[in-house]
Design an enzyme around this catalytic site. Structure first.
Site, PDB file in Angstrom:
ATOM      1  N   CYS A  46      64.826 -27.493  29.016  1.00  0.00           N
ATOM      2  CA  CYS A  46      66.110 -27.977  28.319  1.00  0.00           C
ATOM      3  C   CYS A  46      67.218 -26.879  28.248  1.00  0.00           C
ATOM      4  CB  CYS A  46      65.559 -27.962  26.650  1.00  0.00           C
ATOM      5  SG  CYS A  46      64.423 -29.447  26.417  1.00  0.00           S
TER       6      CYS A  46
ATOM      7  N   GLN B 148      61.195 -23.949  22.700  1.00  0.00           N
ATOM      8  CA  GLN B 148      61.522 -22.734  23.690  1.00  0.00           C
ATOM      9  C   GLN B 148      61.507 -23.265  25.105  1.00  0.00           C
ATOM     10  OE1 GLN B 148      63.158 -20.089  23.511  1.00  0.00           O
ATOM     11  NE2 GLN B 148      63.099 -19.721  21.234  1.00  0.00           N
ATOM     12  N   SER B 149      61.937 -24.547  25.334  1.00  0.00           N
ATOM     13  CA  SER B 149      61.861 -25.125  26.791  1.00  0.00           C
ATOM     14  C   SER B 149      62.930 -24.662  27.693  1.00  0.00           C
ATOM     15  CB  SER B 149      62.156 -26.792  26.383  1.00  0.00           C
ATOM     16  OG  SER B 149      62.249 -27.149  28.094  1.00  0.00           O
ATOM     17  N   ASN B 150      62.494 -24.063  28.822  1.00  0.00           N
ATOM     18  CA  ASN B 150      63.270 -23.522  29.886  1.00  0.00           C
ATOM     19  C   ASN B 150      63.926 -24.530  30.302  1.00  0.00           C
ATOM     20  OD1 ASN B 150      62.354 -20.727  29.690  1.00  0.00           O
ATOM     21  ND2 ASN B 150      60.492 -21.400  30.728  1.00  0.00           N
TER      22      ASN B 150
END
EC number: 4.4.1.15
Length: 371
Positions: free
Chosen positions: A108, A104-106
């Site tokens: 990325c 859930q990388s912001n």
């Protein structure tokens, strides 16, 4: 990006997605290397307003820098770093970018959107559990945006990530793409390298402009720390500029000592000539682990939203604000009478991954009686 014109609304009308020559703040002109160009990706300046948190120490004031409002798909602190990193990618003739992070990388998600805005393909290496690594990752939160804009997702287990490391993983994909005739540009975890650090050096100039003649003098800056670039830029910028505020970072992964060392590497990469231990106070706010929340943390996020209207993300700012308020409760004399600027680094989409945990906290509904 001239010193005054960046904040002139008329000159900004048609600046979005434009590449501009970069001129650093005068107080940062001795750093090296200085970026030559920057892309306008964020909606700046982001607002600063009073944050009426309950139960503050005597005389303490908390203000909020809303970097969660730096854009919609591009919201959050990562966009400031991407303004410089994407300009470098385009200058180097890249036709695609590679980056890496959690499922859930912001960062990325923001990279995937920024890349597509600039007509670049995007390859994301996403870390997930070994139980889920062979399954479709789904469409929750950041994943939905990444998939809508056509990012290429590559899943890796947490164990493989820990054993191999992010640098090797991105290099493996880079070599693979080069063999296919592509021209990839690698962006590190969180966009945190010396070039990305300029995003928050520039943010300090923005804060200087905003407070201007208001008479507000911040004693402290508080922010979450997840990859190190944001705190490196804030602490170095605060030291060199007129702000001179003490920077407190709450780490949501790894240890404070890891981040002191990592930030030192970024400072050395800019030939700053300062010691990380001297310019930033880093404390642990990881608790159960990166992107893992206790019921107490999520209850805090809900209570802050109910009390102030500000929605914190559970991975970064939620943990940092929780830890700040805990410290204020345990050590009130440390914070009494101080003006604190909390940097909300965004990440709202990460809340969608917590809906099962949050459901018992937000059950305020009923069927409308229309009798």
């Amino acid at each position: 990006m001239k010193e005054a014109s960046k904040h002139d609304s008329e000159s900004m009308s048609f600046e979005f997605l434009k590449e501009k020559t970069y001129s650093p703040p005068s107080w940062a002109s001795h750093l090296n290397p200085i970026p030559s160009h920057v892309f306008s990706l964020a909606q700046l300046p982001t607002p600063i307003h009073k944050w009426n948190l309950p139960d503050l120490p005597n005389g303490a004031e908390v203000w909020l820098k809303r970097d969660d409002l730096s854009g919609m798909q591009l919201s959050g602190n990562k966009v400031r770093k991407l303004e410089f990193l994407m300009a470098d990618a385009v200058a180097k003739g890249a036709d695609c970018v590679i980056t890496i992070g959690g499922i859930q990388s912001n960062h990325c998600r923001a990279t995937a959107v920024a890349a597509k805005y600039l007509n670049l393909d995007c390859y994301l290496i996403l870390r997930t559990s070994k139980l889920l690594v062979d399954q479709d990752p789904g469409f929750t939160g950041n994943l939905l945006v990444e998939r809508l804009v056509g990012a290429h997702l590559q899943l890796i287990s947490k164990e493989e990530y820990a054993n191999i490391g992010s640098v090797t993983l991105t290099n493996v994909l880079k070599e693979k793409l080069i063999k296919q005739g592509r021209r990839p540009y690698v962006i590190p975890v969180g966009g945190s390298n010396p070039l990305g650090t300029w995003g928050y050096i520039e943010a300090i100039r923005e804060i200087e402009h905003q407070i201007g003649d208001t008479g507000v003098k911040f004693d402290d800056i508080v922010v979450a720390c997840g990859s190190g670039g944001t705190i490196a830029g804030l602490s170095l910028g605060s030291l060199l500029s007129t702000l001179k505020a003490k920077v407190h970072a709450f780490s949501v992964c790894d240890s404070p000592e890891y981040f002191y060392n990592f930030v030192q590497g970024l400072l050395d990469g800019l030939e700053a000539g300062v010691n990380s231990h001297d310019i930033v106070d880093i404390q642990n706010a990881k608790y159960l682990g990166y992107a893992i929340n206790s019921s107490e943390e999520l209850k805090f996020v809900k209570e802050v939203a109910t009390a102030t209207g500000v929605v914190l993300d559970p991975v970064y700012s939620g943990k940092a604000a929780f830890r700040m308020m805990k410290d204020m409760s345990e050590n009130p004399s440390k914070w009494e009478g101080r003006k604190i600027l909390f940097i909300h680094t965004g990440g709202l989409l990460g809340l969608y991954d917590k809906v099962d945990q949050m459901s018992s906290l937000v059950g305020n509904w009923q069927r409308m009686d229309v009798d």
